[in-house]
Write a protein that holds these residues in place. Structure first.
Motif, PDB file in Angstrom:
ATOM      1  N   ASP A   1       7.109   5.797   9.400  1.00 18.06           N
ATOM      2  CA  ASP A   1       7.543   4.799   8.423  1.00 18.06           C
ATOM      3  C   ASP A   1       6.401   3.872   8.005  1.00 18.06           C
ATOM      4  O   ASP A   1       6.481   2.645   8.136  1.00 18.06           O
ATOM      5  CB  ASP A   1       8.727   3.964   8.973  1.00 18.06           C
ATOM      6  CG  ASP A   1       9.222   2.963   7.935  1.00 18.06           C
ATOM      7  OD1 ASP A   1       9.094   3.255   6.725  1.00 18.06           O
ATOM      8  OD2 ASP A   1       9.706   1.883   8.334  1.00 18.06           O
TER       9      ASP A   1
ATOM     10  N   CYS B   1      -1.990   6.640  11.449  1.00 17.72           N
ATOM     11  CA  CYS B   1      -0.634   6.067  11.439  1.00 17.72           C
ATOM     12  C   CYS B   1      -0.071   5.991  12.858  1.00 17.72           C
ATOM     13  O   CYS B   1       0.462   4.963  13.270  1.00 17.72           O
ATOM     14  CB  CYS B   1       0.289   6.869  10.525  1.00 17.72           C
ATOM     15  SG  CYS B   1      -0.097   6.685   8.770  1.00 17.72           S
TER      16      CYS B   1
ATOM     17  N   GLU C   1       5.471   9.302   6.706  1.00 16.04           N
ATOM     18  CA  GLU C   1       6.934   9.362   6.706  1.00 16.04           C
ATOM     19  C   GLU C   1       7.475   9.313   8.139  1.00 16.04           C
ATOM     20  O   GLU C   1       8.432   8.611   8.440  1.00 16.04           O
ATOM     21  CB  GLU C   1       7.407  10.638   5.991  1.00 16.04           C
ATOM     22  CG  GLU C   1       7.314  10.487   4.475  1.00 16.04           C
ATOM     23  CD  GLU C   1       7.481  11.796   3.706  1.00 16.04           C
ATOM     24  OE1 GLU C   1       7.371  11.763   2.467  1.00 16.04           O
ATOM     25  OE2 GLU C   1       7.702  12.845   4.346  1.00 16.04           O
TER      26      GLU C   1
ATOM     27  N   GLY D   1       1.584   9.934  -1.406  1.00 14.52           N
ATOM     28  CA  GLY D   1       2.680   8.984  -1.503  1.00 14.52           C
ATOM     29  C   GLY D   1       2.190   7.564  -1.266  1.00 14.52           C
ATOM     30  O   GLY D   1       2.914   6.722  -0.735  1.00 14.52           O
TER      31      GLY D   1
ATOM     32  N   ARG E   1       0.782  12.233   4.206  1.00  9.41           N
ATOM     33  CA  ARG E   1       2.110  11.857   3.743  1.00  9.41           C
ATOM     34  C   ARG E   1       3.163  12.105   4.838  1.00  9.41           C
ATOM     35  O   ARG E   1       4.023  11.256   5.089  1.00  9.41           O
ATOM     36  CB  ARG E   1       2.484  12.686   2.499  1.00  9.41           C
ATOM     37  CG  ARG E   1       3.902  12.419   1.999  1.00  9.41           C
ATOM     38  CD  ARG E   1       4.349  13.455   0.984  1.00  9.41           C
ATOM     39  NE  ARG E   1       3.794  13.212  -0.339  1.00  9.41           N
ATOM     40  CZ  ARG E   1       4.437  12.553  -1.317  1.00  9.41           C
ATOM     41  NH1 ARG E   1       5.637  12.075  -1.117  1.00  9.41           N
ATOM     42  NH2 ARG E   1       3.875  12.392  -2.478  1.00  9.41           N
ATOM     43  N   LYS E   2       3.023  13.242   5.508  1.00 14.11           N
ATOM     44  CA  LYS E   2       3.976  13.598   6.565  1.00 14.11           C
ATOM     45  C   LYS E   2       3.924  12.579   7.708  1.00 14.11           C
ATOM     46  O   LYS E   2       4.957  12.115   8.201  1.00 14.11           O
ATOM     47  CB  LYS E   2       3.647  14.997   7.107  1.00 14.11           C
ATOM     48  CG  LYS E   2       4.827  15.943   7.057  1.00 14.11           C
ATOM     49  CD  LYS E   2       4.404  17.371   7.346  1.00 14.11           C
ATOM     50  CE  LYS E   2       4.609  17.725   8.820  1.00 14.11           C
ATOM     51  NZ  LYS E   2       4.082  19.083   9.112  1.00 14.11           N
TER      52      LYS E   2
END
Ligand SMILES: [Zn+2]
Length: 291
Positions: free
Chosen positions: A66, A29, A63, A105, A59-60
């Motif tokens: 974004d 990410c 987030e 997620g 997931r972290k």
């Protein structure tokens, strides 16, 4: 702001990712964010072998930057198989992928529906739909389909289950089953059938007629240049290879006009990060053309 626009990202890790010295997908990410992207498809194509801790970290990161996440389920899935053991394994592969998606997620679990084998296409499709119904029932019992959707993918070879029509039939099983539209595969399977805007319009129209207009807003799209033969898909290519279609620009124009919020995952052969960024730029250009 990001929620109102398409997301662009990469399927798996690119050559550039590894060349930068990265090894763990937990860095994906952040790496893709640096290229202006905001989606990542984590590939479990050889089996879902990830820990809860890995999923929680993923997931972290998503987030933090974004990102929209999706998971590509194992290649071994064959919902149309006549072999009971393969059918049972296929169920487990999808349930495992859905559990990982739930922990991460991830909004979508993409999978290849299966092979036609010694049946008619209709028999294979109905057999797959029957098993998918069972999978949805099991997944619902675990509460796995509240956020995540199951996404049968349109496939690039004729021996595979997964023409657009077949995928749409599978989507009729439940509202939590929605298509993963791989335009490169459709292009390959139809011998280069995606040439211009109206070819995209025809395909999108078909989706809307079967699943309703609403299905077009949150489409999960796979896109990349592709090489094909009479038998269909040969291999995914990169935009830097020049001569391979399909062309993203007509689709970018439609997406910009409609204001839909799809996720576009680029699966180019090693340059999926750079090509995803190029597609995002084509989309931004199409948006500017509107005003
Ligand atoms: Zn795939």
């Amino acid at each position: 702001m990001a929620e109102t626009l398409p997301r662009f990202g990469a399927g798996g890790n690119s050559d550039g990712f590894y060349a930068a010295g990265h090894k763990s997908s937990l860095l994906a990410c952040e790496y893709l964010y640096g290229l202006g992207l905001n989606a990542y498809e984590y590939e479990c194509t050889h089996g879902v072998r990830i820990s809860s801790a890995f999923c929680a970290s993923m997931r972290k990161n998503a987030e933090l930057f974004d990102f929209g996440l999706s998971i590509h389920a194992p290649y071994y899935i064959n919902l149309a198989s006549l072999d009971g053991a393969i059918r049972e394994k296929s169920v487990q592969h999808l349930l495992k992928a859905l559990r990982a998606a739930d922990q991460m997620g991830a909004a979508s679990v993409v999978f290849h529906p299966g092979a036609i084998g010694e049946q008619t296409r209709e028999q294979a499709t109905e057999r797959a739909a029957g098993l998918l119904e069972e999978i949805v029932r099991l997944a619902d019992q675990e509460g796995l389909l509240q956020f995540t959707q199951l996404r049968p993918e349109t496939m690039g070879k004729s021996g595979q289950l997964g023409t657009l029509g077949e995928v749409l039939r599978l989507c009729e099983v439940a509202e939590s089953v929605r298509p993963a539209v791989d335009f490169a595969h459709i292009h390959a399977l139809t011998g280069g059938g995606i040439r211009e805007r109206r070819d995209y319009e025809r395909l999108l129209g078909k989706i809307a007629r079967r699943l309703g207009e609403g299905a077009l807003d949150r489409l999960h799209i796979h896109f990349s240049p592709i090489e094909y033969t009479k038998a269909g898909e040969k291999r995914h290519r990169n935009l830097s290879d020049k001569e391979f279609g399909p062309d993203f620009e007509p689709l970018a124009a439609i997406l910009a006009e409609q204001g839909w919020r799809p996720t576009i995952i680029c699966e180019s052969a090693g340059e999926q990060d750079l090509d995803a960024a190029a597609y995002a730029q084509m989309y931004q250009a199409a948006r500017r053309d509107l005003s």
